[in-house]
Design a protein around this motif. Structure first.
Motif, PDB file in Angstrom:
ATOM      1  N   ASN A 126      22.235 -26.666  -2.193  1.00 25.39           N
ATOM      2  CA  ASN A 126      21.816 -26.336  -0.831  1.00 25.39           C
ATOM      3  C   ASN A 126      20.381 -26.800  -0.600  1.00 25.39           C
ATOM      4  OD1 ASN A 126      19.935 -24.102  -1.496  1.00 25.39           O
ATOM      5  ND2 ASN A 126      21.798 -23.062  -2.176  1.00 25.39           N
ATOM      6  N   ASP A 127      19.932 -26.656   0.656  1.00 30.03           N
ATOM      7  CA  ASP A 127      18.601 -27.112   1.057  1.00 30.03           C
ATOM      8  C   ASP A 127      17.492 -26.102   0.807  1.00 30.03           C
ATOM      9  OD1 ASP A 127      19.346 -29.646   2.055  1.00 30.03           O
ATOM     10  OD2 ASP A 127      19.827 -28.833   4.029  1.00 30.03           O
ATOM     11  N   LEU A 156      32.133 -26.449   2.276  1.00 30.01           N
ATOM     12  CA  LEU A 156      30.972 -27.058   2.930  1.00 30.01           C
ATOM     13  C   LEU A 156      30.602 -26.277   4.172  1.00 30.01           C
ATOM     14  CD1 LEU A 156      33.128 -29.539   2.051  1.00 30.01           C
ATOM     15  CD2 LEU A 156      31.032 -30.791   2.439  1.00 30.01           C
ATOM     16  N   GLU A 199      32.201 -24.223   7.089  1.00 27.30           N
ATOM     17  CA  GLU A 199      32.706 -25.167   8.082  1.00 27.30           C
ATOM     18  C   GLU A 199      34.087 -25.691   7.700  1.00 27.30           C
ATOM     19  OE1 GLU A 199      30.958 -26.635  10.970  1.00 27.30           O
ATOM     20  OE2 GLU A 199      29.855 -24.747  10.754  1.00 27.30           O
ATOM     21  N   ARG A 252      22.047 -26.501   4.863  1.00 28.79           N
ATOM     22  CA  ARG A 252      23.292 -27.110   4.378  1.00 28.79           C
ATOM     23  C   ARG A 252      23.603 -26.677   2.949  1.00 28.79           C
ATOM     24  NH1 ARG A 252      21.828 -33.178   4.499  1.00 28.79           N
ATOM     25  NH2 ARG A 252      20.096 -32.215   3.407  1.00 28.79           N
ATOM     26  N   TYR A 253      24.898 -26.494   2.670  1.00 31.21           N
ATOM     27  CA  TYR A 253      25.325 -26.223   1.305  1.00 31.21           C
ATOM     28  C   TYR A 253      26.640 -26.945   1.027  1.00 31.21           C
ATOM     29  CZ  TYR A 253      29.344 -23.265   2.237  1.00 31.21           C
ATOM     30  OH  TYR A 253      30.583 -22.832   2.626  1.00 31.21           O
ATOM     31  N   TYR A 299      26.975 -24.070   6.105  1.00 28.10           N
ATOM     32  CA  TYR A 299      25.560 -23.756   6.299  1.00 28.10           C
ATOM     33  C   TYR A 299      25.260 -22.338   5.826  1.00 28.10           C
ATOM     34  CZ  TYR A 299      25.763 -27.878   9.169  1.00 28.10           C
ATOM     35  OH  TYR A 299      25.961 -29.172   9.592  1.00 28.10           O
TER      36      TYR A 299
END
Length: 133
Positions: free
Chosen positions: A119-120, A83, A67, A100-101, A85
């Motif tokens: 990350n998630d 940043l 992003e 997210r990362y 995804y």
């Protein structure tokens, strides 16, 4: 952005492109001797092949939708944040997206000294109902 920061940002962009190929040999061209990658869960790697190998066990495949980059000059070094995804497939073939990362890089003279990766994925593995696909 000054010339050093621009060069250091380009090193991060080139490293990430190689890492996502995945081509850890090419990614290694952008890291300094003594490179350290502090990966999710506190895993430590000293070459780009470490995270690539770990990702091969966690995902069928994974890519980054970047992003933005935040660039912070820090004396003779540059701190670069990437940043966005993660998207891809889990080993069972289930797709995912919106994971997210944040990657944080310390760069000097166009070479990455170290990186931290968050990350998630671990949360999504623990509770697949929170993952978006």
């Amino acid at each position: 952005m000054d010339q050093n920061s621009e060069r250091d940002l380009q090193a991060v962009k080139d490293y990430l492109a190689a890492s996502m190929a995945p081509d850890p040999v090419r990614a290694a061209q952008f890291v300094a001797p003594g490179f350290v990658c502090r990966f999710t869960g506190g895993r430590l790697f000293d070459t780009p092949s470490g995270p690539t190998g770990f990702n091969a066990t966690r995902y069928a495949w994974v890519k980054k939708r970047i992003e933005r980059y935040d660039v912070v000059p820090a004396g003779d070094q540059t701190i670069v944040y990437s940043l966005g995804y993660l998207y891809g497939e889990w080993p069972d073939g289930t797709g995912f997206d919106g994971n997210r990362y944040v990657d944080r890089f310390t760069v000097q003279d166009g070479l990455i000294l170290d990186t931290d990766v968050w990350n998630d994925s671990a949360e999504w593995i623990l509770d697949p109902s929170i993952a978006k696909s």
